[in-house]
Write an enzyme that holds these catalytic residues in place. Structure first.
Site, PDB file in Angstrom:
ATOM      1  N   ASN A   8     -36.346  50.393  19.589  1.00 57.38           N
ATOM      2  CA  ASN A   8     -36.256  49.068  18.816  1.00 57.38           C
ATOM      3  C   ASN A   8     -36.756  47.873  19.787  1.00 57.38           C
ATOM      4  O   ASN A   8     -36.217  47.357  20.510  1.00 57.38           O
ATOM      5  CB  ASN A   8     -34.538  48.954  18.676  1.00 57.38           C
ATOM      6  CG  ASN A   8     -34.179  47.675  17.824  1.00 57.38           C
ATOM      7  OD1 ASN A   8     -34.966  46.966  17.734  1.00 57.38           O
ATOM      8  ND2 ASN A   8     -32.771  47.719  17.712  1.00 57.38           N
ATOM      9  N   ARG A  90     -36.857  51.487  14.641  1.00 55.78           N
ATOM     10  CA  ARG A  90     -36.487  50.533  13.670  1.00 55.78           C
ATOM     11  C   ARG A  90     -37.436  49.507  13.267  1.00 55.78           C
ATOM     12  O   ARG A  90     -38.038  49.001  14.053  1.00 55.78           O
ATOM     13  CB  ARG A  90     -35.374  49.592  14.483  1.00 55.78           C
ATOM     14  CG  ARG A  90     -34.664  48.535  13.515  1.00 55.78           C
ATOM     15  CD  ARG A  90     -33.722  47.512  14.482  1.00 55.78           C
ATOM     16  NE  ARG A  90     -33.610  46.271  13.862  1.00 55.78           N
ATOM     17  CZ  ARG A  90     -33.320  45.159  14.167  1.00 55.78           C
ATOM     18  NH1 ARG A  90     -33.839  44.736  15.418  1.00 55.78           N
ATOM     19  NH2 ARG A  90     -32.788  44.149  13.322  1.00 55.78           N
ATOM     20  N   HIS A 178     -29.889  44.116   8.532  1.00 61.00           N
ATOM     21  CA  HIS A 178     -28.998  44.793   9.502  1.00 61.00           C
ATOM     22  C   HIS A 178     -28.381  46.139   8.723  1.00 61.00           C
ATOM     23  O   HIS A 178     -27.472  46.707   9.111  1.00 61.00           O
ATOM     24  CB  HIS A 178     -27.854  43.993   9.729  1.00 61.00           C
ATOM     25  CG  HIS A 178     -28.181  42.745  10.597  1.00 61.00           C
ATOM     26  ND1 HIS A 178     -27.873  41.436  10.175  1.00 61.00           N
ATOM     27  CD2 HIS A 178     -28.914  42.490  11.666  1.00 61.00           C
ATOM     28  CE1 HIS A 178     -28.316  40.573  11.177  1.00 61.00           C
ATOM     29  NE2 HIS A 178     -29.233  41.196  12.106  1.00 61.00           N
ATOM     30  N   ARG A 238     -32.252  30.794  14.131  1.00 59.89           N
ATOM     31  CA  ARG A 238     -32.522  30.872  12.635  1.00 59.89           C
ATOM     32  C   ARG A 238     -31.592  30.072  11.832  1.00 59.89           C
ATOM     33  O   ARG A 238     -30.346  30.106  12.084  1.00 59.89           O
ATOM     34  CB  ARG A 238     -32.800  32.103  12.085  1.00 59.89           C
ATOM     35  CG  ARG A 238     -33.927  33.001  12.576  1.00 59.89           C
ATOM     36  CD  ARG A 238     -33.945  34.176  12.110  1.00 59.89           C
ATOM     37  NE  ARG A 238     -33.392  35.321  13.006  1.00 59.89           N
ATOM     38  CZ  ARG A 238     -33.035  36.480  13.010  1.00 59.89           C
ATOM     39  NH1 ARG A 238     -32.958  37.034  11.560  1.00 59.89           N
ATOM     40  NH2 ARG A 238     -32.537  37.200  13.953  1.00 59.89           N
ATOM     41  N   GLU A 376     -27.018  51.263  16.013  1.00 56.32           N
ATOM     42  CA  GLU A 376     -28.215  51.470  15.332  1.00 56.32           C
ATOM     43  C   GLU A 376     -29.160  52.437  15.829  1.00 56.32           C
ATOM     44  O   GLU A 376     -29.901  53.310  15.083  1.00 56.32           O
ATOM     45  CB  GLU A 376     -28.956  50.159  15.129  1.00 56.32           C
ATOM     46  CG  GLU A 376     -28.184  49.097  14.596  1.00 56.32           C
ATOM     47  CD  GLU A 376     -28.763  47.623  14.894  1.00 56.32           C
ATOM     48  OE1 GLU A 376     -29.293  46.987  13.915  1.00 56.32           O
ATOM     49  OE2 GLU A 376     -28.812  47.212  16.199  1.00 56.32           O
TER      50      GLU A 376
END
Length: 390
Positions: A8, A90, A178, A238, A376
């Site tokens: 990742n 990912r 996500h 963000r 994840e």
């Protein structure tokens, strides 16, 4: 022993985990190279938490992600933990065509490069390790697992923007992100809370990147992120949801270039921009600066605002689930958010919340409140194993 490497990659860190494929999937160790180009440090922990590596490097020695890959790769080869049979990655954006994980080919890799403008903070870094492994071990199977795939089953009503249809056909649509986290949590709920797993669930992935997802019967029906990972909640750096007219104003009246606007929205906004202090939740909670307090209030307000919207999309709500860095580790932020959701019938149990239990709501709470740690990397390992025929 056969193993799978999960990668990742971000702009300033490279996270990795290694799984044994014997009798399913067993996590052997996890690590990351953090502080790339600033204060590089490789840290690796075994499955029992034991420190396997803690190496500091000079910034000049690890100026970028490829350099980090070389150091991590050398450590993995020295560790020599069995036979590596595949690498899973990912990849944030799969565009309109990739609705499930895929085994990577050079053609697919070229195709994924097209989505760099849609995820400029993530996509180039996600693809860099794939290129590096392809150059060094071209015969090693690699699998791309997309953050957008989980949301691809949403209705056309949900994933359209109100602009001419030709743009939708070109790929201008709401994707959501996500997805690997939400997919894992949806599956985990079937194990730990089967009574609500197939009901109406809002899951809050709250970390440096943040979003909410409305789940019904374990599937995504709506989410707060859209065409890019800028939309929805304010995040570490963000902006979250913003009137498109603001962007026109910045371009036309302030004379900013598209690149300047991109940098503003991705790197200088969110909690960092509001507070002027930090994008780190821990620093903001510890700060006595009123701007930090305002940033936190805004963050909580927007989460509650979107939770109401997703409850409407679901036609009600049976459970609200916290996950990811902030959601799993900050009782204070969970309490603030729960207080904002009391109108929905939420009743937080303060003691259970402080203890970080699975169920943190009182018996009379409807909806119920849960804390479900995400994984994840395990989700990527599962997809990778399935695709290579394990």
């Amino acid at each position: 022993m056969d193993t799978i490497l999960v990668i990742n990659a971000g702009s300033s860190s490279l996270k990795f985990e290694v799984f044994s494929t014997k009798d399913g999937l067993t996590k052997l160790f996890r690590g990351q190279m953090e502080g790339i180009a600033t204060a590089p440090r490789l840290r690796v922990n075994g499955r029992d938490g034991k420190i396997l590596a803690d190496q500091k490097h000079a910034p000049a020695d690890v100026p970028d992600l490829p350099a980090a890959m070389q150091i991590v790769g050398a450590w993995l080869r020295e560790k020599d933990e069995g036979r590596l049979v595949a690498a899973g990655h990912r990849v944030v954006h799969g565009g309109p065509d990739y609705d499930r994980p895929v085994r990577i080919t050079k053609e697919i890799l070229r195709d994924l490069e097209r989505y760099v403008p849609l995820a400029p903070l993530h996509q180039p870094n996600n693809l860099a390790p794939i290129h590096a492994i392809l150059d060094r071990q071209p015969d090693l199977p690699q699998v791309a697992c997309f953050d957008t795939s989980f949301h691809r089953g949403q209705s056309l009503v949900a994933n359209h923007y109100a602009i001419p249809e030709r743009f939708f056909a070109e790929g201008v649509q709401r994707y959501g992100f996500h997805g690997l986290s939400y997919e894992y949590v949806a599956g985990r709920l079937r194990e730990v809370a089967p009574d609500i797993a197939n009901g109406r669930v809002i899951t809050a992935h709250l970390g440096s990147g943040a979003s909410l997802c409305a789940l019904f019967e374990g599937k995504s029906i709506e989410t707060t992120m859209g065409f890019t990972a800028l939309d929805g909640l304010p995040m570490g750096t963000r902006c979250g949801q913003i009137d498109p007219g603001v962007l026109l104003y910045l371009l036309d009246q302030k004379g900013m270039s598209p690149k300047d606007v991109q940098n503003l929205l991705y790197n200088q906004s969110g909690l960092k921009g509001l507070s002027g202090v930090s994008n780190d939740m821990r620093a903001l909670l510890a700060s006595d600066d009123p701007r930090a307090a305002f940033a936190l209030d805004h963050f909580v307000y927007r989460i509650a605002f979107y939770a109401g919207a997703l409850a409407a999309a679901l036609g009600g709500i049976d459970a609200f689930v916290f996950t990811a860095g902030i959601g799993e580790n900050s009782p204070e932020m969970r309490a603030r958010i729960a207080a904002r959701l009391e109108w929905l019938g939420v009743r937080l149990d303060p003691e259970k919340n402080i203890n970080g239990e699975l169920l943190i709501s009182k018996p009379d709470s409807s909806p119920e409140l849960y804390v479900v740690p995400t994984d994840e990397e395990l989700m990527i390992a599962r997809h990778t194993l399935k695709l290579i025929g394990g």
